[in-house]
Scaffold this active site. Sequence first.
Site, PDB file in Angstrom:
ATOM      1  N   GLY A  10       0.847  -1.204   0.000  1.00 19.80           N
ATOM      2  CA  GLY A  10       0.000   0.000   0.000  1.00 19.80           C
ATOM      3  C   GLY A  10       0.874   1.243   0.000  1.00 19.80           C
ATOM      4  N   ARG A  72       0.695  -4.923  -5.000  1.00 20.29           N
ATOM      5  CA  ARG A  72       0.871  -5.976  -3.990  1.00 20.29           C
ATOM      6  C   ARG A  72       1.307  -7.278  -4.669  1.00 20.29           C
ATOM      7  NH1 ARG A  72      -0.781  -4.194   0.926  1.00 20.29           N
ATOM      8  NH2 ARG A  72      -2.400  -2.596   0.999  1.00 20.29           N
ATOM      9  N   ASP A 103       6.004  -5.482   5.768  1.00 18.28           N
ATOM     10  CA  ASP A 103       6.476  -6.855   5.998  1.00 18.28           C
ATOM     11  C   ASP A 103       6.310  -7.761   4.780  1.00 18.28           C
ATOM     12  OD1 ASP A 103       3.752  -6.659   6.360  1.00 18.28           O
ATOM     13  OD2 ASP A 103       3.692  -7.866   8.183  1.00 18.28           O
ATOM     14  N   THR A 125       4.904   1.664   6.281  1.00 17.87           N
ATOM     15  CA  THR A 125       3.497   1.296   6.482  1.00 17.87           C
ATOM     16  C   THR A 125       2.836   2.357   7.342  1.00 17.87           C
ATOM     17  OG1 THR A 125       1.966  -0.167   7.662  1.00 17.87           O
ATOM     18  CG2 THR A 125       4.261  -0.328   8.303  1.00 17.87           C
ATOM     19  N   ILE A 126       1.654   2.818   6.920  1.00 16.91           N
ATOM     20  CA  ILE A 126       0.958   3.777   7.787  1.00 16.91           C
ATOM     21  C   ILE A 126       0.504   3.072   9.064  1.00 16.91           C
ATOM     22  CG2 ILE A 126       0.188   5.334   5.956  1.00 16.91           C
ATOM     23  CD1 ILE A 126      -2.672   4.165   6.449  1.00 16.91           C
ATOM     24  N   ASP A 127       0.388   1.746   9.008  1.00 16.33           N
ATOM     25  CA  ASP A 127      -0.091   1.005  10.181  1.00 16.33           C
ATOM     26  C   ASP A 127       0.926   0.992  11.325  1.00 16.33           C
ATOM     27  OD1 ASP A 127      -2.245   0.463   8.608  1.00 16.33           O
ATOM     28  OD2 ASP A 127      -1.999  -1.706   8.565  1.00 16.33           O
ATOM     29  N   ASP A 129       3.226  -1.094  11.984  1.00 18.54           N
ATOM     30  CA  ASP A 129       3.282  -2.384  12.672  1.00 18.54           C
ATOM     31  C   ASP A 129       4.526  -3.213  12.357  1.00 18.54           C
ATOM     32  OD1 ASP A 129       2.612  -2.984  10.085  1.00 18.54           O
ATOM     33  OD2 ASP A 129       0.822  -4.150  10.562  1.00 18.54           O
ATOM     34  N   ARG A 162     -25.453  12.762  19.039  1.00 20.33           N
ATOM     35  CA  ARG A 162     -25.271  11.468  18.372  1.00 20.33           C
ATOM     36  C   ARG A 162     -24.029  10.747  18.876  1.00 20.33           C
ATOM     37  NH1 ARG A 162     -26.229  13.874  12.362  1.00 20.33           N
ATOM     38  NH2 ARG A 162     -28.449  13.387  12.192  1.00 20.33           N
ATOM     39  N   MET A 169      -7.682   2.886   9.646  1.00 22.60           N
ATOM     40  CA  MET A 169      -6.929   1.720   9.188  1.00 22.60           C
ATOM     41  C   MET A 169      -6.145   1.097  10.337  1.00 22.60           C
ATOM     42  SD  MET A 169      -5.652   2.413   5.314  1.00 22.60           S
ATOM     43  CE  MET A 169      -6.792   2.158   3.939  1.00 22.60           C
ATOM     44  N   ARG A 171      -4.678  -3.031  10.222  1.00 25.27           N
ATOM     45  CA  ARG A 171      -5.080  -4.413   9.962  1.00 25.27           C
ATOM     46  C   ARG A 171      -4.795  -5.321  11.161  1.00 25.27           C
ATOM     47  NH1 ARG A 171      -5.520  -7.371   5.462  1.00 25.27           N
ATOM     48  NH2 ARG A 171      -4.857  -5.694   4.082  1.00 25.27           N
ATOM     49  N   GLU A 222      -9.832  -0.917  11.772  1.00 24.30           N
ATOM     50  CA  GLU A 222     -10.531  -1.825  10.852  1.00 24.30           C
ATOM     51  C   GLU A 222     -10.338  -3.298  11.217  1.00 24.30           C
ATOM     52  OE1 GLU A 222      -8.699  -1.421   6.959  1.00 24.30           O
ATOM     53  OE2 GLU A 222      -6.721  -1.755   7.806  1.00 24.30           O
ATOM     54  N   HIS A 278      -8.956   5.260   2.624  1.00 22.65           N
ATOM     55  CA  HIS A 278      -7.718   5.690   1.959  1.00 22.65           C
ATOM     56  C   HIS A 278      -7.419   7.177   2.108  1.00 22.65           C
ATOM     57  CE1 HIS A 278      -8.548   1.748   0.279  1.00 22.65           C
ATOM     58  NE2 HIS A 278      -7.240   1.650   0.167  1.00 22.65           N
ATOM     59  N   GLN A 280      -6.684   8.425   4.723  1.00 20.50           N
ATOM     60  CA  GLN A 280      -5.528   8.398   5.641  1.00 20.50           C
ATOM     61  C   GLN A 280      -4.202   8.156   4.928  1.00 20.50           C
ATOM     62  OE1 GLN A 280      -6.940   5.714   9.228  1.00 20.50           O
ATOM     63  NE2 GLN A 280      -8.148   5.378   7.399  1.00 20.50           N
ATOM     64  N   ARG A 281      -4.265   7.586   3.744  1.00 11.91           N
ATOM     65  CA  ARG A 281      -3.027   7.236   3.039  1.00 11.91           C
ATOM     66  C   ARG A 281      -2.655   8.249   1.970  1.00 11.91           C
ATOM     67  NH1 ARG A 281      -3.458   1.109   1.833  1.00 11.91           N
ATOM     68  NH2 ARG A 281      -3.278   1.773  -0.303  1.00 11.91           N
TER      69      ARG A 281
HETATM   70  O1  F6P Z   1      -1.232  -2.248   5.080  1.00 10.36           O
HETATM   71  C1  F6P Z   1      -1.614  -0.945   5.194  1.00 10.36           C
HETATM   72  C2  F6P Z   1      -3.072  -0.784   4.918  1.00 10.36           C
HETATM   73  O2  F6P Z   1      -3.275   0.590   4.907  1.00 10.36           O
HETATM   74  C3  F6P Z   1      -3.998  -1.491   5.910  1.00 10.36           C
HETATM   75  O3  F6P Z   1      -4.282  -0.765   7.061  1.00 10.36           O
HETATM   76  C4  F6P Z   1      -5.231  -1.695   5.098  1.00 10.36           C
HETATM   77  O4  F6P Z   1      -5.962  -2.815   5.565  1.00 10.36           O
HETATM   78  C5  F6P Z   1      -4.682  -1.962   3.745  1.00 10.36           C
HETATM   79  O5  F6P Z   1      -3.456  -1.295   3.665  1.00 10.36           O
HETATM   80  C6  F6P Z   1      -5.586  -1.498   2.643  1.00 10.36           C
HETATM   81  O6  F6P Z   1      -5.008  -1.877   1.440  1.00 10.36           O
HETATM   82  P1  F6P Z   1      -5.601  -1.569   0.002  1.00 10.36           P
HETATM   83  O7  F6P Z   1      -5.208  -0.186  -0.353  1.00 10.36           O
HETATM   84  O8  F6P Z   1      -4.960  -2.578  -0.868  1.00 10.36           O
HETATM   85  O9  F6P Z   1      -7.078  -1.706   0.116  1.00 10.36           O
END
Ligand code: F6P
Length: 357
Positions: A10, A72, A103, A125-127, A129, A162, A169, A171, A222, A278, A280-281
């Site tokens: 990603g 990917r 990874d 990775t934005i995650d 991890d 509310r 994001m 995973r 997520e 997305h 966030q990315r």
């Molecule tokens: O691995 C980073 C990530 O941003 C995860 O948080 C998310 O599940 C995944 O990529 C989303 O990937 P794609 O852009 O392929 O839907």
Amino acid sequence: MKIGILTGGGDCPGLNAVIRAVVRKGIFHYNDEFAGFLEGWRGVMDNMVRKLDLEAVAGILPRGGTILRTSRTNPLKKEHGLEICIQNLKANGIEALIVLGGDDTQSVSQKLFEHGIKVVGVPKTIDNDLSGTDFCFGFDTAVTIATEAIDRVHTTAEAHNRVIVVEVMGRDSGWIAIYSGIAGGADVILIPERPFDVDEVAATIKRRHDRGRFFSVVVIAEGAKLASETDPQRGASILKESAKDEFGHVRLGGIGNALAHEIEHRTGFETRAVVLGHIQRGGSPTAFDRVLATRYGVGAIDLVHKGAFGEMVVLRGNHIRSIPIAEAIAKTSFVSQELIDVALSLQDRRGERSEAA
Ligand code: F6P
């Protein structure tokens, strides 16, 4: 030296800043030449290459995405994939390869290294991890975007009495959720590391309501999991679809909406969900990520010239170091208990059945 660069998995704000730093330091200090492989490992498999010179990297520091594009693609899943990669790297005269990826992407780097290719890794990775590094570039940008979204959701939630669930994001780990949740003052933060019980979430929101706070903001990663009644340590992620990518991952998403439905059902309070996805990315990296990405880029090209192959640049404290790629991909970096305790200590848990929950 002729050096290849690729970006896999990603995308992530800061990828271009890394590419720029590698190319500039390589040309200015080491007299290197660069070839960019397009679309991650796909470009190595299909021999899609472009020259990367000073002109190619001019003006890309603040740009999101990656000028090399990404995919990917997993060569380990293709027939003779690894051999084809090695052949194409040799055919292009590549003496060293700098791989920007998480990874999955780095698991291919490690295999190539084991087959004699001179590889250096950059954690992406934005995650956040990847283990062995305190922070990956792109994470700060994602947290900043998510925090702004939580701030915005706060005011509208309050205006309408509310509950709003914000799905972010993450995973396997809940770094974005816990950082943005703490920064945005979320009332409940749910992460994959700690399977949750919907009844407890509803009870927390009701308690807030009872003491006169008629709105709530819930942040959920997520990949967060529901604790099952029988085995609270085991839960199942809520999936968008079951098809897997080439690295064996299903596409997540949907837990925010499912949770919103359950909260409304249990509390009777109007509940909405926002899925940031997305957003966030995408876009420009924060200043922190631009600096970190630049430091990683400089660190990576220096590793190449030190001959430290099979290594990945990492951030430890505030120092750029390196560790074996094999070590970085061996395990996932999970949110620390200390950070989880910070989030929990701000939550109104008075009257709960047990503190262990
Ligand atoms: O691995 C980073 C990530 O941003 C995860 O948080 C998310 O599940 C995944 O990529 C989303 O990937 P794609 O852009 O392929 O839907």
